[in-house]
Design an enzyme around this catalytic site. Structure first.
Site, PDB file in Angstrom:
ATOM      1  N   GLU A 127      -4.707  -6.402  16.055  1.00 35.92           N
ATOM      2  CA  GLU A 127      -4.120  -6.679  14.741  1.00 35.92           C
ATOM      3  C   GLU A 127      -2.615  -6.419  14.757  1.00 35.92           C
ATOM      4  O   GLU A 127      -1.839  -7.158  14.176  1.00 35.92           O
ATOM      5  CB  GLU A 127      -4.805  -5.817  13.681  1.00 35.92           C
TER       6      GLU A 127
ATOM      7  N   SER B 156      -5.889 -11.336   8.417  1.00 41.78           N
ATOM      8  CA  SER B 156      -5.821 -11.204   9.871  1.00 41.78           C
ATOM      9  C   SER B 156      -7.063 -11.871  10.444  1.00 41.78           C
ATOM     10  O   SER B 156      -8.139 -11.821   9.845  1.00 41.78           O
ATOM     11  CB  SER B 156      -5.808  -9.720  10.240  1.00 41.78           C
TER      12      SER B 156
END
Lengths: 591, 1048
Positions: free
Chosen positions: A283, A323
């Site tokens: 991430e 994300s």
């Protein structure tokens, strides 16, 4: 008397409380615990149960202590015969239509109705059942089961769903005795815009909403000698399971938990926190990439499956902000059934991944059709047909389900030795454990992103601005001279606020963490009941303590993660990562 | 706007008092329901066809619903004529009448010479001296038209007519000349209170909103009228919608609200239509939606149709409903003034509250306070419905007693021979007020004091045919179904309450459950979340408070006196008969020509069938279903016929033998019965057949009690009574005559000697008449007179006797004296209608030429020097207001006179000899009757039971026998420990086919002795049925005892 305070007398005891205090809270301050079945601090004042009534001098009727604020020199009586009789009568009225099958109930011994009946000395009801028809159970959801027959219509679930989560999946319908809590057109939770967050189950005073249990299936797999059943535990479990086993609120029991899980018969006990570190790597790099290549910003975290379903239902046009990283649970499953299976030469079809989650939505997440990266990985290698599809994660159990398993085999939790996780998927950092608290993912990500981008080591790893129980928190980090604004939101009502900001083009943030449940995962819908703000704070304290305990506090410093990339994944955002650790989202309607 | 306003005013004035004859039809929903729309159409077509110069308009409703449709006729310069009960076929006559200038008398209800619209007075004209002014009609007489100031006189669809009668003047006054604070102050000073029912001070409520912080404020009109039987808000809107709008606008100005919402029942389509139209008109005129010239006030108003739930009338639910949510109550606090509609400060008032506002502002608070009471000024509109003659909308100053509403305006009980029992006030949230509380002033405090509430103003009148348990059950079923389901006490509690009430009406409840019902009701009221639930138990609580005996009757006797609770009886006549005689059985057996069995059926239920068949009040007839076709079946006359015929044929012996053979074996138990009157005889009949050793003591030399020593022979020939007493001897009942309790025998002795003692000495003591001179020679008590006549066959009286009283003893005494040749005058202080005596007996007495002086009250008895009566001094009375018995209170006129006479017979009522009871240590009630366990007839003394008049107070022979029968059943149970009573009865096999056609004959009159042949003798007047008559009468029975279920 201090300004803004009033004097009140409670059962002849004089106290001074802040103006605007409810009678209920004034009583609590005076040491009188006025019982209630519907009121829940910060969730609902539905005022429906009629149990919290008190006698107030000068008032014609009994007053609900949950709605009335004290007035100067108010005289409150909580223990008169009139009050006791009224409370008992209302409780008896509820019991008349309640299925009294406590022995078979999920909430046996942890039921507010049951406890209250005991406390008020109601041993039988003078009233017969007046409801004739049994209402069928709602089993349509993969995460939750609703039994309207056990519902006492307190309204907490409706309030938490509508006000805390702004989801409105359930509401009251019907009138009088036909009143019930249900979904749009009785379609069932599985067929409406429900996020499976389970907050309704967490606030339910009875067994009317419970998680759909996979305990029996897990027992069966553990007992099957042909299978290898491994388990992963989410960060918030180690600060929750102790409570369910009779320990103090927020008790930190990592080692006992691991030991206990071993005693249940799991082949290996791994840590979801390992995958949390992995998530931060992926991430973090995704964020860096978006930041440097002009990708969609703000980027929003994707670990919380209730939140994912929320945005899919209500803000599908903003899915790009999410994300693409899978949640730690799913990353773990995918890695376990590929990297780990390969490493130990296990047939992935015989490997069962069980996760222990503070969450009911994880059950849904595990069952999502796209969560089969490992199957796709093996499909060609092993020449598998579609019928042989297996999911990355086989079962997601809640903290409460795990407690039930412990209790079933008589594990004396307090006496367990502390044991370490197995390797290679059991090593984690302080950055991973704080995933369990609101702001934790953000803080963990910042620790890594900062160092990756600046190439310098952070001296102060604590980003205190993003900690705490405030609904929306923001922080600014200067990276390489550029200020980066980030925000943290927990509960879906706060998530909605940040989404509205984005929608209106007014979001100043580059990165946002969203957690579905109040307080983050430690306040998840699968956590022990009760879960109150006070308890959430205790759990958070333990979480941050564990952060310190773990020594390594940055995900990119986790040696096992480094090994994983070296041995298997290659590099962050690489092709393998893309297939195994990233996902896509589905726009959904609001019904 | 100003010019347009004046222009409309002129147009309106011309419409109200046109230059041509005018017809206006009352077209509220009530009028239309009675055909006003068809009537209007008939007027319209005739005018069109004949091209008449007659103005035709529709107006609202004047409120006299019982007399709908109402039509106003106007000739220029003359009073407005109000026609009532106009039907389509009257149209021709009306047009003819308009042509001639006089209308059919039958149609004219009253005239209106001038009408005070409060903001203006309309002078119609003078004339028609023979026609009563509107406020002389009893229905209108006591009314004060504040809210209904325009109703029935202006066209509700015309803003010009509203303006013409002074409408919107108060609004303009307020916004142009008063500050908002001054308006609030005026309303506060007027002490106007919420007319929705709770009676909260409107001014204070307004002040709360005025002072509440917030940019946006709302006002809401609650027009979600949903109480069963209440429809005043409907009429207020239908008849005068602008009045509501004006009131709301003044309120909005005062409170600083910019927006108003009228939440109106969707079930009121006409009101919605007229209201919507009125809003449109006011908008077009520039009152709504624009700044009113001369002020800086502007306001918008919308109409929202209700969602159809009763609970939406509760203010928090109502706001939820407007917001688009389900009508569910919200906790208060926060109160609407803090956080209401859409979270903004909000004021909610009822339609009628708003409608008061223009009057308060227009006339000022001082004027307003002149009406009503100190704490509750103004008027209230009531919808008076139920068992009264005049139903309709009644606007009364607050503080008038209920008796005015029910008896004076309502005209009393709707049914002949019916007695008003209670008023259900305030709908499901209200309570049942018993008739003996009708002196209660109708205002907020007084009603609350007796457990009821004013509510919205629904007044449902109930008579003795309404079962109070059933009434409570009805309301609880209603509220249970209408509960929003949010809070536990209301949702669950009302369902449980209904469950309990169901048990009661089915005769399956216990006394413990009655207690539970009461405590549950209290708990619901104490803990329900909103006003709906808090007041929902009121019907139960008030009926329990005032009519507990009815609950106990259902529980302990499985009996519903009102004949409503169907599970407890088969036929209404059987249910009404104090002895529960199986009437359908003997009627059917007679029809099937099985005379002996028919007789056997009657005698098993009633040991004196020939006697009671003659003198009964025939309770059975009062509830006969045949009455819905024509007249009741004369069930009593038939059982008399059966008895007479069987005795004539001598077949009774066979039946007596049957009864003797089936007599139970001797139990060895001894029962003493004191009193050989109807009650004592009834108990003896059953107890002796159950095998007990029964001894009857009586003070008189013969058996029969009041039957022998009270009822004159022309009503009950002694040979009939003697004949029926033969059975007693045959059955082995032992009599001990000339033994008076307290003198010759004492309870202490009886208790010692007997296993049970049954007291049935009746109510024979006369009431004292508190006038001077009762000690003079020639003053005789009515009962003594009748007794003497029986013992000595003669009585020494003079030529002229005056009888004081209006009961049966007075009539019996009068007719007896008339028979021996005395000149008789009956004086009674009230009207003839108010006489408690049997109506038939009064008629016969009048037919016999007996002189009655009504509204004449005795003052003193005058005597000569020797102390011998010479005259009765009387005061002439007049009818005053109604008392709680529903009769006009006699009021002295001050005019006195003497009625010369030789004797004064006092017959002003009887009572129980409570002195004797005291001496015998029997506990009595405050009325002097014996105190017994309900329906168990046990006195305070062990083994001593009592029934009949000494327990119930003076009542009928049949009632005394019915009670004694029940007492006998209980005594046997106590003696034997098992229930055996039912074994004394027999089921006869007879047809259970309902009649396929109704024999269309009215009640058959038996033959009567002519008046001419009655003087000088005591021959029986009623000669009874002939065989054919009896059979024909029996076929009139509809057999409502048969229950058929529809197959489908």
């Amino acid at each position: 008397m201090a300004e803004g305070y009033v004097n009140v007398t409670i059962d002849s005891r004089q106290i001074s409380v802040q103006k605007g205090t409810t009678i209920l809270n004034a009583c609590r301050a005076a040491g009188v615990n006025v019982p209630t079945l519907c009121h829940l601090d910060d969730v609902s004042t539905n005022a429906s149960c009629g149990i919290c009534v008190v006698e107030v001098k000068g008032a014609k009727r009994l007053l609900r202590s949950c709605t009335y604020s004290v007035w100067p020199d108010m005289e409150v009586y909580t223990n008169t015969e009139r009050v006791r009789k009224a409370r008992k009568t209302n409780l008896e009225l509820l019991l008349a239509n309640h299925p009294l099958d406590c022995l078979n109930c999920d909430r046996n011994q942890n039921c507010e109705l049951q406890s209250l009946a005991y406390e008020l000395g109601v041993r039988q009801t003078r009233f017969p059942r007046t409801k004739t028809a049994e209402i069928p159970l709602d089993i349509s959801s993969p995460a939750l089961i609703r039994d309207p027959n056990k519902c006492i219509l307190c309204g907490r679930c409706v309030a938490v769903c509508a006000e805390v989560q702004t989801v409105h999946a359930i509401d009251f319908t019907g009138r009088g005795l036909s009143s019930k809590v249900t979904t749009f057109l009785d379609k069932g939770l599985g067929n409406v815009a429900c996020t499976n967050c389970g907050q309704c189950a967490l606030v339910c005073p009875t067994g009317a909403i419970i998680e759909k249990s996979d305990v029996e299936a897990v027992w069966k797999d553990i007992a099957n000698p042909d299978l290898i059943t491994i388990v992963q535990t989410a960060p918030a479990i180690r600060v929750g399971i102790g409570e369910a086993m009779g320990m103090d609120y927020g008790a930190l029991v990592t080692g006992q938990m691991v030991a206990g899980l071993r005693r249940l018969g799991f082949s290996k006990v791994f840590d979801t926190q390992f995958a949390a570190d992995l998530t931060i790597i992926e991430e973090g790099h995704e964020f860096i990439k978006r930041l440097s290549t002009g990708g969609t910003l703000p980027m929003i975290t994707s670990c919380s499956p209730g939140w994912i379903k929320f945005i899919e239902h209500f803000y599908p046009e903003q899915l790009d902000h999410l994300s693409t990283c899978k949640s730690p649970q799913q990353m773990f499953g995918a890695v376990a059934k590929t990297f780990y299976a390969e490493k130990l030469n296990i047939d992935p079809r015989k490997l069962r991944v069980v996760s222990i989650m503070p969450c009911t939505a994880k059950k849904y997440e595990a069952g999502r059709s796209e969560m089969d990266g490992a199957f796709k990985y093996w499909k060609e290698k092993l020449d598998l047909c579609d019928e042989e599809r297996f999911a990355d994660v086989d079962y997601a159990l809640t903290t409460r389900e795990l407690a039930r398993m412990f209790k079933e085999v008589g594990i004396n939790f307090a006496q367990l030795p502390e044991e370490p996780f197995d390797n290679p998927l059991g090593t984690s950092t302080g950055a991973a454990v704080i995933f369990g608290a609101t702001g934790g993912v953000m803080e963990a990500a910042l620790r890594t992103v900062y160092e990756v981008l600046t190439g310098t080591s952070l001296e102060q790893v604590d980003f205190k601005d993003v900690r705490g129980m405030e609904g929306i928190k923001e922080a600014e980090v200067t990276i390489n001279g550029t200020p980066v604004k980030v925000a943290v939101a927990h509960t879906l009502s706060n998530a909605r606020k940040v989404l509205e900001e984005i929608k209106n083009g007014k979001s100043p943030y580059a990165f946002i963490e969203v957690m579905t449940c109040p307080g983050g995962c430690l306040g998840g819908g699968g956590q022990p009941i009760p879960t109150t703000w006070e308890i959430r704070k205790k759990r958070a304290e333990s979480i941050y303590q564990e952060d310190i305990n773990l020594g390594i506090r940055k995900s990119h410093e986790n040696p096992e993660i480094k090994a994983l990339y070296d041995e298997f994944l290659g590099q962050p955002l690489g092709l393998k990562s893309h297939h195994l650790l990233h996902t896509r989202y589905t726009p959904r309607g609001i019904i | 706007m100003n010019a347009r306003f004046d222009e409309l005013k002129n147009i309106g004035q011309r419409l109200i008092r046109p230059q041509t004859p005018a017809i206006a039809v009352g077209m509220g929903t009530c009028g239309i329901g009675n055909g006003a729309d068809q009537l209007f159409e008939a007027f319209r077509t005739t005018i069109a066809e004949r091209n008449l110069d007659i103005q035709l308009r529709q107006v609202g409703c004047l409120g006299y619903c019982a007399d709908e449709p109402l039509v106003n006729i106007y000739f220029p310069g003359k009073p407005l004529l109000v026609l009532h009960k106009v039907v389509k076929r009257d149209v021709t006559a009306i047009f003819k009448g308009i042509e001639k200038g006089t209308l059919p008398k039958r149609l004219v209800l009253c005239k209106i010479s001038k009408w005070d619209h409060l903001s203006t007075v309309v002078e119609y004209g003078e004339g028609y001296p023979d026609i009563p002014e509107w406020n002389e009609v009893p229905f209108f007489k006591r009314q004060m038209k504040l809210i209904m100031r325009d109703a029935g006189l202006i066209d509700p669809s015309s803003i010009s007519e509203y303006i013409a009668v002074g409408g919107y003047a108060a609004l303009l006054k307020a916004v142009r000349t008063m500050t908002p604070e001054a308006v609030v102050e005026e309303v506060k000073d007027a002490k106007l209170r919420g007319r929705g029912g709770a009676g909260f001070s409107t001014g204070i409520k307004w002040e709360l909103l005025r002072k509440a912080p917030g940019e946006k404020k709302y006002i809401i009109c609650n027009a979600d009228e949903g109480d069963p039987g209440a429809y005043m808000n409907r009429n207020e809107i239908e008849s005068d919608p602008h009045m509501l709008i004006e009131g709301m606008m003044i309120g909005a100005y005062a409170m600083g609200a910019q927006e108003g919402i009228i939440y109106i029942r969707a079930e009121y389509p006409l009101a919605v239509e007229r209201l919507t139209n009125a809003v449109k008109q006011a908008t077009e005129l520039g009152l709504i939606g624009s700044v009113i010239p001369g002020s800086d006030f502007s306001f918008t108003l919308s109409v929202v149709k209700g969602a159809g739930a009763f609970v939406c009338g509760e203010e928090t639910s109502l706001m939820s409903s407007i917001e688009g949510y389900a009508g569910r109550a919200r906790p208060r606090p926060p109160f609407p003034a803090q956080k209401g509609y859409l979270g903004c400060p909000t004021n909610i008032n009822n339609v009628e509250t708003w409608c008061n506002v223009p009057v308060v502002i227009g006339k000022g608070s001082a004027w307003y306070k002149a009406t009503g009471t100190e704490k509750s000024p103004g008027t209230k509109v009531f919808s008076l419905v139920g068992k009264v003659k005049n139903t309709g909308l009644v606007e009364l100053p607050l503080g008038e007693p209920l008796s005015t509403l029910v008896y004076e305006i309502g005209g009393g009980a709707a049914g002949k021979e019916k007695r008003i029992k209670a008023v259900q006030s305030g709908g499901p949230s209200g309570g049942c007020i018993p008739a003996d509380k009708f002196s209660t002033p109708v205002d907020y405090e007084s009603l609350a004091e007796i457990g009821a509430i004013m509510g919205s103003g629904g007044m449902v009148v109930l008579d003795q045919d309404n079962c109070m348990v059933d009434t409570a059950r009805y309301f609880i079923e209603f509220t249970k179904n209408e509960s929003c389901g949010k809070c536990v006490p209301c949702r669950e509690g009302l369902a449980q309450e209904l469950e309990l009430l169901d048990k009661v009406v089915n005769g399956k409840a216990t006394q413990e459950e009655l207690t539970l019902m009461e405590s549950l009701a209290n708990s619901i009221g104490d803990t329900a979340l909103c006003g709906f639930g808090q007041t929902a138990p009121n019907p139960v609580l008030t009926t329990l408070k005032y009519f507990r005996n009815e609950y106990e009757e259902h529980i302990l006797r499985q009996h519903c006196s009102a004949g409503v609770c169907e599970a407890l009886f088969d036929a209404l006549c059987v249910n009404s008969c104090p002895m529960h005689m199986n009437i359908p059985a003997y009627l059917e057996l007679l029809k099937e020509n099985r005379l002996e069995e028919a007789f056997e059926s009657t005698i098993r239920d009633n040991p004196l069938p020939g006697t009671i068949g003659r003198i009964c009040h025939f309770h059975c007839q009062m509830r006969c279903r045949r009455e819905t076709v024509d007249t009741p079946v004369h069930q009593g006359e038939i059982h008399r016929y059966l008895a007479d015929t069987i005795y004539k044929m001598g077949s009774e012996q066979k039946i007596y033998e049957t009864l003797m053979t089936e007599k139970k074996p001797a139990t060895g138990k001894k029962v003493a019965i004191v009193g050989a009157g109807p009650a004592g005889l009834a108990a003896a009949f059953y107890l002796v057949r159950l095998g007990h050793d029964v001894i009857v003591y009586d003070a008189n030399p013969k058996a029969g009690g009041v039957l022998r020593y009270g009822i004159p022979a022309y009503r009950l020939p002694r040979e009939v009574l003697d004949k029926e007493l033969e059975l007693y001897k045959a059955l082995g009942v032992k009599f001990r005559f000339n033994k008076r309790l307290g003198t010759d025998i004492h309870l202490e002795y009886l208790e010692k000697e007997f296993d049970a003692v049954f007291l049935a000495i009746g109510a024979y003591e006369h009431m004292d008449l508190p006038i001077p001179g009762t000690e003079y020679k020639g003053v005789i008590q009515g009962t003594v007179l009748l007794d003497t006549l029986e013992r000595k066959s003669r009585v020494s009286v003079g030529k002229k006797a005056v009888i004081i009283g209006g009961g049966n003893v007075a009539i019996d005494a009068a007719r007896s004296l008339w028979r021996v040749g005395t000149d008789v005058t009956v004086v009674y202080r009230r009207s003839r209608d108010a006489m408690p005596a049997n109506k038939l007996e009064i008629e016969e007495a009048v037919a016999e030429g007996i002189n009655f002086e009504f509204f004449t009250a005795p003052l003193s008895i005058k005597a000569d020097a020797k102390g011998k009566v010479i005259a009765l001094e009387v005061m002439e009375m007049t009818g005053g207001t109604f008392d709680t018995s529903g009769r006009r209170k006699p009021i002295e006129t001050g005019k006195t006179r003497d009625i010369a006479c030789d004797n004064v017979i006092i017959a002003t009522g009887e009572r129980v000899d409570s002195g004797l009871l005291e001496r015998e240590k029997i506990v009595t009630t405050k009325w002097g009757t014996v105190c017994v366990e309900p329906y168990r007839y046990k006195t305070n003394r062990e083994r001593v039971y009592a029934a009949g008049d000494m327990v119930s107070g003076p009542s009928t022979a049949a009632e005394a026998m019915g009670l004694a029968r029940e007492a006998a059943s209980f005594i046997d149970f106590e003696l034997m420990g098992v229930k055996r009573f039912d074994q004394l009865f027999k089921t006869f096999d007879y047809s259970h086919e309902p009649p396929t056609e109704i024999v269309m004959t009215k009640q058959i009159e038996p033959r009567h002795l002519s008046v001419a042949s009655r003087r000088g003798n005591f021959q029986e007047i009623n000669r009874g049925y002939m065989g054919d008559q009896a059979r024909l009468e029996a076929t009139r029975c509809l057999r409502c005892d048969i229950r058929l279920s529809a197959r489908g």
